[in-house]
Design a protein around this motif. Sequence first.
Motif, short mmCIF file in Angstrom:
data_model
loop_
_atom_site.label_atom_id
_atom_site.label_comp_id
_atom_site.label_asym_id
_atom_site.label_seq_id
_atom_site.Cartn_x
_atom_site.Cartn_y
_atom_site.Cartn_z
N LYS A 425 0.80 -1.22 0.00
CA LYS A 425 0.00 0.00 0.00
C LYS A 425 0.84 1.28 0.00
O LYS A 425 0.30 2.38 -0.02
CB LYS A 425 -0.93 -0.01 1.22
N LYS A 426 2.20 1.16 -0.01
CA LYS A 426 3.08 2.33 0.11
C LYS A 426 3.61 2.76 -1.25
O LYS A 426 3.99 1.94 -2.08
CB LYS A 426 4.25 2.00 1.04
N LEU A 427 3.66 4.08 -1.42
CA LEU A 427 4.22 4.66 -2.63
C LEU A 427 5.02 5.91 -2.23
O LEU A 427 4.48 6.84 -1.63
CB LEU A 427 3.12 5.04 -3.63
N HIS A 428 6.31 5.93 -2.55
CA HIS A 428 7.21 7.01 -2.17
C HIS A 428 7.81 7.58 -3.46
O HIS A 428 8.51 6.88 -4.20
CB HIS A 428 8.31 6.47 -1.25
N LEU A 429 7.53 8.83 -3.76
CA LEU A 429 7.96 9.46 -5.00
C LEU A 429 8.89 10.63 -4.73
O LEU A 429 8.76 11.33 -3.71
CB LEU A 429 6.75 9.99 -5.79
N PHE A 430 9.81 10.87 -5.67
CA PHE A 430 10.72 12.01 -5.58
C PHE A 430 10.70 12.72 -6.93
O PHE A 430 10.99 12.13 -7.97
CB PHE A 430 12.14 11.55 -5.25
N HIS A 431 10.32 14.01 -6.90
CA HIS A 431 10.21 14.81 -8.11
C HIS A 431 11.35 15.82 -8.17
O HIS A 431 11.74 16.40 -7.15
CB HIS A 431 8.90 15.62 -8.13
N GLU A 432 11.85 16.08 -9.38
CA GLU A 432 12.80 17.17 -9.63
C GLU A 432 12.20 18.07 -10.70
O GLU A 432 11.78 17.59 -11.76
CB GLU A 432 14.16 16.64 -10.09
N MET A 433 12.16 19.37 -10.42
CA MET A 433 11.65 20.35 -11.37
C MET A 433 12.81 21.14 -11.97
O MET A 433 13.64 21.69 -11.24
CB MET A 433 10.68 21.32 -10.68
N HIS A 434 12.86 21.18 -13.29
CA HIS A 434 13.93 21.89 -14.00
C HIS A 434 13.35 22.93 -14.94
O HIS A 434 12.24 22.77 -15.46
CB HIS A 434 14.77 20.91 -14.83
N ALA A 435 14.11 23.99 -15.18
CA ALA A 435 13.89 24.91 -16.30
C ALA A 435 15.19 24.87 -17.09
O ALA A 435 16.18 25.47 -16.69
CB ALA A 435 13.58 26.33 -15.83
#
Length: 492
Positions: A425-435
């Motif tokens: 039931k676990k979901l661990h996400l890591f986002h990186e935002m770039h320009a």
Amino acid sequence: MKQRVAAIVGGGVIGGGWAARFLLNGWDVRVFDPDPQAQRKIGEVLDNARRSLPGLSDAPLPPEGRLSFHDDLAEAVRDAIWIQESVPERLDLKLKVYKEIQGACDVSAILGSSTSGFKPSELQQGSARPGQIVVTHPFNPVYLLPLIELVTTGANQAGLIDRAQDLLRGLGLFPLHVKKEIDAHIADRFLEAVWREALWLIRDGIATTEEVDEAIRMGFGIRWAQMGLFETYRVAGGEAGMRHFMAQFGPALKWPWTKLMDVPEFTEDLVDRIAEQSDAQSGKHSIRALERIRDGNLVGMMRALKARDWGAGAVLNGQDRRLKAGTPLAGDIDALEDPGRPILTLARAVPLDWTDYNGHMNEAKYLEAFAAATDRFMELIGCDAEYIAGGGSYFTAETHIRHLDEVNAGARIEVRTQMLLGSGKKLHLFHEMHAGDRLLATGEHFLLHVDLETRKPCPPSDRIEAAMARIAQARAGLPLPEGAGASIRGPS
């Protein structure tokens, strides 16, 4: 696909707006204008367009086309599939320009005129190929407002009309096909009526320019932006509808309320009065500043209409659907070559209404962007709208955002997402935002899969488990990305 080329003949306010609309939608643009200041003027229009137009789309626009300026008209129009004429409103000049254009352009090119007054039959007279010429009358700013009055005659073949409509829709425009020509087309006839009455109100000393503008923008101007004239009056008729409205207010048309058949004489006194009042009303802003204020207001209103899929907002949503089709965001997890690499989950421009008093993106909008990226990742692994309707979804339990750099309106941003944990039931996400090459922010989300009926955590479907297992296998052995696990403990 062969790169599409548009030729812009006349680079004033309208021609510059056309250039921006084509360019920012991926077309190469060639500009012909003998004005030595044309390049500067169009550059300034483009600066405003780059700041505002991309933010209308919640999908990535295509890469910007190539802009070039030409001293030779024949060179500018050669091989162009769309030629937009925006020269001054003189029929003799337009006919002379068309003759030169048709001597050099492709016979299949569409030759559109931005004219606000001339009928297409007048523009086609004496032409080598009358069926090539149509009226495509835009509204300023062309790079934001969707309406194009496409006015045709019997000389225009159905295939050319259909192609013109398709190309205009591909630019995010709304081609209103005016099948019976008339002087000034449709929209400008309304504007003319309002303009005439406004001139009388000022001439007779009843209102100032500011009071006329306040009457429009504080009342019916807002109504018209989302419902137009007849639908607004239908609502005003109450439950009995339009017939009741006409019965109730129709007799008022016989009263001498307006002076639409007469125009006040343009005396020096009237011109001076209007100019002085206008200076007092708006003179504290430069024209470029007024354009930016206008653009910001238009984007905000159209994005509000977009949220309700109404009016101009429905046109924008249609354009988003066209832009999303075939983009890297399309498809599912099986379409990814390497699911262990960061996955592109968001690509868009920063809209004007995402910026704050400092001129850069508001911190709340970073969360909105990362939330959209999370939603996209959920879709990729199978937790889409259909799945959620069936009773399962993910709820966010923890969020941590690092703000590393600032970004301004119009900048194109991308978010790439890594799954650090996806099991049960676990979901661990890591986002990186770039320009571009700049890392703007990171966002870390911990989510739990929930049964929407009991509102309690539970395992997801086998399909989702299999998709997460595929990503986990591809990521096996890779280190945590820099910045991950500081506030939300990484998987052990």
